[in-house]
Design an enzyme around this catalytic site. Structure first.
Site, PDB file in Angstrom:
ATOM      1  N   SER A  83       0.833  -1.286   0.000  1.00  0.00           N
ATOM      2  CA  SER A  83      -0.115  -0.098  -0.065  1.00  0.00           C
ATOM      3  C   SER A  83       0.879   1.316  -0.094  1.00  0.00           C
ATOM      4  O   SER A  83       0.258   2.332  -0.443  1.00  0.00           O
ATOM      5  CB  SER A  83      -0.906   0.076   1.241  1.00  0.00           C
ATOM      6  OG  SER A  83      -0.176   0.033   2.337  1.00  0.00           O
ATOM      7  N   LYS A 131     -12.379  -0.037  -1.866  1.00  0.00           N
ATOM      8  CA  LYS A 131     -11.238   0.455  -2.814  1.00  0.00           C
ATOM      9  C   LYS A 131     -11.797   0.466  -4.320  1.00  0.00           C
ATOM     10  O   LYS A 131     -12.576   1.402  -4.678  1.00  0.00           O
ATOM     11  CB  LYS A 131      -9.931  -0.129  -2.625  1.00  0.00           C
ATOM     12  CG  LYS A 131      -9.252   0.114  -1.091  1.00  0.00           C
ATOM     13  CD  LYS A 131      -8.118  -0.416  -0.677  1.00  0.00           C
ATOM     14  CE  LYS A 131      -7.528   0.052   0.532  1.00  0.00           C
ATOM     15  NZ  LYS A 131      -8.397  -0.671   1.671  1.00  0.00           N
ATOM     16  N   HIS A 142      -5.259  -3.773  -2.740  1.00  0.00           N
ATOM     17  CA  HIS A 142      -5.077  -2.816  -3.683  1.00  0.00           C
ATOM     18  C   HIS A 142      -4.705  -3.378  -4.809  1.00  0.00           C
ATOM     19  O   HIS A 142      -4.556  -2.852  -6.050  1.00  0.00           O
ATOM     20  CB  HIS A 142      -3.760  -2.143  -3.257  1.00  0.00           C
ATOM     21  CG  HIS A 142      -3.760  -1.437  -2.176  1.00  0.00           C
ATOM     22  ND1 HIS A 142      -4.508  -0.229  -1.867  1.00  0.00           N
ATOM     23  CD2 HIS A 142      -3.453  -1.753  -0.656  1.00  0.00           C
ATOM     24  CE1 HIS A 142      -4.298   0.298  -0.684  1.00  0.00           C
ATOM     25  NE2 HIS A 142      -3.754  -0.746   0.135  1.00  0.00           N
TER      26      HIS A 142
END
Length: 394
Positions: A185, A244, A213
């Site tokens: 990240s 996300k 991610h």
């Protein structure tokens, strides 16, 4: 009777120390939906945000809002209980089935947050006398989950497969678990998952991949880091975040059916919490459809990543190598990093300063995040401003 320090005075002194070190954190209040053109409560004009993990630009997507409205009409706003009491709805079940199929696993378990998933899964799989092997820069939730398990935590240098192999070979623990981010990240790089899986299979252990991610961004149709490398194995346990790239909220663990059934029965952060509102599951079902058919969004995002990295030729600062939307610019000093962040803010560009302990001491940075919702002109403006500030603030 001994005199003890006043805890309020200690806190005030500690906050003053954070100020001196340039480490104090403060929140900013956003007054518009999540999108690049953002308004904040502390200023009148809009800013262009380069800090959201909304990689595909779905957080304010009308189709997701419509699905959530339909969910409210059908389910209301609460689940009423934990999943194992009466809080597991048909929408949750449909979402878990959809997510498992999407990432190529037997089954999945839906959690309210990624943090809850990570702190719960490891203690359910290993305990005292066992060993967890973790990349040194793993996300805080993975570190906390490892500590809660009470297994021995053995950390290996970042992405160092040979060091991990040596530590695995030396360990006599009866149960072993390798844990890594899929995409890191704060660095934006991708874990060597093919090599890590080979070690997991050789040592007959699990490989837990936190793909917060990578899900939605990497791999065919955004199916994540495992499909990015074409990996499939019963040794894999996959965690994907849904707040996300998916644009909503929550997370899921996917794996073999027996693994998921075990986690359903043993994961405390799943068992002892109220289920997420089923309306969110309805929105997420639409989000997975948009991710699956989102090749155009991903192509635009990849073009922006290439444009940014090609244009930002720095002299004093360092742009870390990354093929993901996370594009970190390492400045080093906490105060200089804060100064650059403030200078960008003054020009209407919102890029937060990331400092220790989130990153190592001396490695403070700007964590620039690109989204499919950004335009080429916005990215070009950021590049030009950074190049100018690098010279002006020297």
């Amino acid at each position: 009777m001994p005199e003890y320090p006043d805890p309020l005075e200690e806190l005030d002194a500690g906050l003053a120390e954070l100020d001196t070190a340039g480490l104090r954190r403060r929140r900013r209040i956003v007054t518009t939906p999540c999108r690049p053109d953002t308004r904040l409560a502390d200023r009148e004009d809009a800013v262009t945000a380069f800090c959201s993990n909304d990689y595909l630009g779905l957080a304010a997507e009308p189709a997701l809002a419509a699905a959530a409205h339909q969910g409210i009409d059908r389910w209301g706003v609460g689940s009423g209980a934990s999943h194992l009491v009466s809080g597991h709805y048909a929408a949750h079940e449909a979402l878990e089935t959809r997510l498992a199929a999407f990432v190529g696993m037997d089954d999945a378990l839906y959690f309210s947050t990624g943090y809850m998933a990570n702190i719960g899964v490891m203690p359910a799989l290993v305990g005292r006398g066992d060993a967890i092997f973790a990349d040194k820069v793993n996300h805080a939730s993975l570190v906390d989950g490892a500590l809660l398990s009470r297994a021995e935590l053995i950390r290996y240098p970042h992405c160092d497969v040979q060091a991990l192999a040596a530590r695995l070979q030396a360990s006599t623990a009866p149960r072993k678990l390798i844990v890594t981010d899929g995409v890191f990240s704060m660095d934006g790089d991708i874990a060597p998952l093919r090599e890590l899986l080979a070690l997991a299979e050789a040592h007959k252990t699990w490989l837990l991949v936190d793909d917060a991610h990578g899900f939605g961004v990497l791999g065919p149709q955004g199916r994540g880091s495992l499909t990015h490398f074409g990996l499939n194995s019963p040794r894999l346990i996959y965690m994907g975040t849904l707040g996300k790239a998916a644009g909503v909220s929550g997370a899921f663990i996917a794996g073999q059916r027996s693994v998921i059934d075990w986690l359903l029965n043993k994961t405390r952060s799943y068992i002892f919490t109220t289920g997420a509102p089923p309306l969110l599951a309805d929105a997420l079902l639409t989000a997975v459809d948009l991710i699956e058919h989102g090749d155009a969004r991903r192509a635009h995002l990849q073009a922006l990543i290439a444009r940014f990295s090609a244009g930002l030729k720095l002299k004093r600062w360092q742009l870390l190598p990354s093929e993901t939307p996370i594009q970190p610019v390492v400045i080093g000093d906490n105060h200089e990093t804060l100064a650059v962040s403030r200078a960008l803010d003054a020009e209407g560009l919102w890029v937060p300063a990331i400092r220790p302990p989130t990153v190592p001491k001396g490695a403070a940075r700007l964590r620039i995040v690109l989204s499919a919702a950004h335009s080429e002109a916005q990215v070009d403006r950021l590049v030009a401003t950074l190049l100018r500030l690098e010279g002006a603030l020297a």
